[in-house]
Design a protein around this motif. Structure first.
Motif, mmCIF file in Angstrom:
data_model
loop_
_atom_site.group_PDB
_atom_site.id
_atom_site.type_symbol
_atom_site.label_atom_id
_atom_site.label_comp_id
_atom_site.label_asym_id
_atom_site.label_seq_id
_atom_site.Cartn_x
_atom_site.Cartn_y
_atom_site.Cartn_z
ATOM 1 N N MET A 265 41.783 42.005 37.267
ATOM 2 C CA MET A 265 42.024 41.250 38.460
ATOM 3 C C MET A 265 42.378 42.041 39.893
ATOM 4 O O MET A 265 42.941 42.999 39.760
ATOM 5 C CB MET A 265 43.052 40.090 37.987
ATOM 6 C CG MET A 265 42.742 39.284 36.735
ATOM 7 S SD MET A 265 41.426 38.390 36.978
ATOM 8 C CE MET A 265 42.067 37.052 37.660
ATOM 9 N N SER B 211 42.070 29.772 46.708
ATOM 10 C CA SER B 211 42.626 28.962 45.660
ATOM 11 C C SER B 211 42.646 27.454 46.048
ATOM 12 O O SER B 211 42.859 26.616 45.305
ATOM 13 C CB SER B 211 44.164 29.261 45.160
ATOM 14 O OG SER B 211 45.046 29.138 46.492
ATOM 15 N N LYS C 157 38.787 29.576 39.372
ATOM 16 C CA LYS C 157 40.072 29.784 39.037
ATOM 17 C C LYS C 157 40.159 30.705 37.854
ATOM 18 O O LYS C 157 39.964 30.195 36.880
ATOM 19 C CB LYS C 157 40.723 28.520 39.033
ATOM 20 C CG LYS C 157 42.328 28.601 38.852
ATOM 21 C CD LYS C 157 43.058 27.288 38.888
ATOM 22 C CE LYS C 157 44.409 27.391 38.390
ATOM 23 N NZ LYS C 157 45.396 27.621 39.695
ATOM 24 N N MET C 158 40.778 31.808 38.295
ATOM 25 C CA MET C 158 40.982 32.718 37.223
ATOM 26 C C MET C 158 42.443 32.724 36.546
ATOM 27 O O MET C 158 42.578 32.863 35.209
ATOM 28 C CB MET C 158 40.733 34.340 37.368
ATOM 29 C CG MET C 158 39.373 34.309 38.108
ATOM 30 S SD MET C 158 37.853 33.837 37.347
ATOM 31 C CE MET C 158 37.763 34.768 35.977
ATOM 32 N N ASP C 159 43.367 32.506 37.236
ATOM 33 C CA ASP C 159 44.704 32.170 36.810
ATOM 34 C C ASP C 159 45.466 31.492 37.872
ATOM 35 O O ASP C 159 44.781 31.118 38.820
ATOM 36 C CB ASP C 159 45.430 33.663 36.319
ATOM 37 C CG ASP C 159 45.339 34.559 37.391
ATOM 38 O OD1 ASP C 159 45.777 34.204 38.621
ATOM 39 O OD2 ASP C 159 45.414 35.875 37.139
ATOM 40 N N ASP C 160 46.867 31.531 37.970
ATOM 41 C CA ASP C 160 47.560 30.492 38.823
ATOM 42 C C ASP C 160 47.422 31.468 40.432
ATOM 43 O O ASP C 160 47.682 30.696 41.179
ATOM 44 C CB ASP C 160 49.060 30.544 38.438
ATOM 45 C CG ASP C 160 49.010 29.700 37.244
ATOM 46 O OD1 ASP C 160 48.282 28.708 36.928
ATOM 47 O OD2 ASP C 160 50.163 29.983 36.476
ATOM 48 N N GLU C 161 47.140 32.624 40.275
ATOM 49 C CA GLU C 161 47.055 33.347 41.471
ATOM 50 C C GLU C 161 45.560 33.679 42.050
ATOM 51 O O GLU C 161 45.625 33.868 43.458
ATOM 52 C CB GLU C 161 47.977 34.558 41.416
ATOM 53 C CG GLU C 161 48.608 35.355 42.766
ATOM 54 C CD GLU C 161 49.274 36.358 42.431
ATOM 55 O OE1 GLU C 161 50.403 36.440 43.189
ATOM 56 O OE2 GLU C 161 49.173 37.125 41.346
ATOM 57 N N THR D 103 41.538 32.945 42.402
ATOM 58 C CA THR D 103 40.474 32.299 42.423
ATOM 59 C C THR D 103 39.440 33.281 43.120
ATOM 60 O O THR D 103 39.495 33.614 43.971
ATOM 61 C CB THR D 103 40.456 30.886 43.196
ATOM 62 O OG1 THR D 103 41.664 30.125 42.513
ATOM 63 C CG2 THR D 103 39.276 30.285 43.329
ATOM 64 N N GLU E 141 33.849 37.205 33.042
ATOM 65 C CA GLU E 141 35.101 37.426 33.304
ATOM 66 C C GLU E 141 35.382 38.871 33.781
ATOM 67 O O GLU E 141 34.677 39.960 33.307
ATOM 68 C CB GLU E 141 35.500 37.683 31.845
ATOM 69 C CG GLU E 141 37.413 37.749 31.742
ATOM 70 C CD GLU E 141 38.003 37.560 30.392
ATOM 71 O OE1 GLU E 141 38.718 38.270 30.002
ATOM 72 O OE2 GLU E 141 37.089 36.420 29.587
#
Ligand SMILES: [Zn+2]
Length: 143
Positions: free
Chosen positions: A15, A30, A129-133, A135, A11
């Motif tokens: 970000m 993404s 993919k870490m979140d919606d925005e 990768t 992790e």
């Protein structure tokens, strides 16, 4: 057996912040595509993304799709956590991957312990993919 379940994804501590000139790079990631800027004048591949070519000072560029294959160019293994955020992250291997096309990226190798990493090992990109925005491009050793 699902190979993906054996891979431990580190992790990130922070970000990335998406700058305007980097936005296409992140949009491509993404879509599970690794794209690198290519100067429209001298054709050099440049990474990280930059508004101007450092070789010929040309602004126009395209985004070339990379194979995602490369090899470990260099690496460092950190054993002592220098900050409490790294307490459970050591030993931590940070690698420089040289893509087959030439550019070098700083990343992590997911499917090998830091003590087993060697310069020249063949790797391929893995998109996480870490979140919606965001990768992130990690790498895994090619069997
Ligand atoms: Zn150029």
């Amino acid at each position: 057996m699902d190979k993906q379940k054996d891979i431990m994804i580190p992790e990130p501590l922070l970000m990335p912040v998406i700058e305007v000139e980097h936005s296409f790079f992140w949009e491509s990631l993404s879509k599970n595509e690794l794209r690198i800027q290519k100067c429209s004048n001298c054709a050099i591949l440049r990474y990280p993304p930059n508004p101007m070519c450092s070789q010929c000072q040309f602004f126009e560029h395209s985004w070339e799709l990379m194979s995602g294959n490369g090899e470990i160019f260099s690496y460092v293994v950190t054993h002592q956590p220098t900050h409490s955020a790294f307490r459970d992250r050591t030993p931590l291997a940070t690698v420089i991957v040289e893509l087959d096309e030439g550019p070098r990226l700083v990343s992590n190798i997911l499917n090998i312990s830091p003590s087993e990493i060697k310069i020249g090992m063949k790797v391929r990109v893995v998109f996480q993919k870490m979140d919606d925005e965001i990768t992130l491009p990690f790498f895994e050793l090619i069997d």
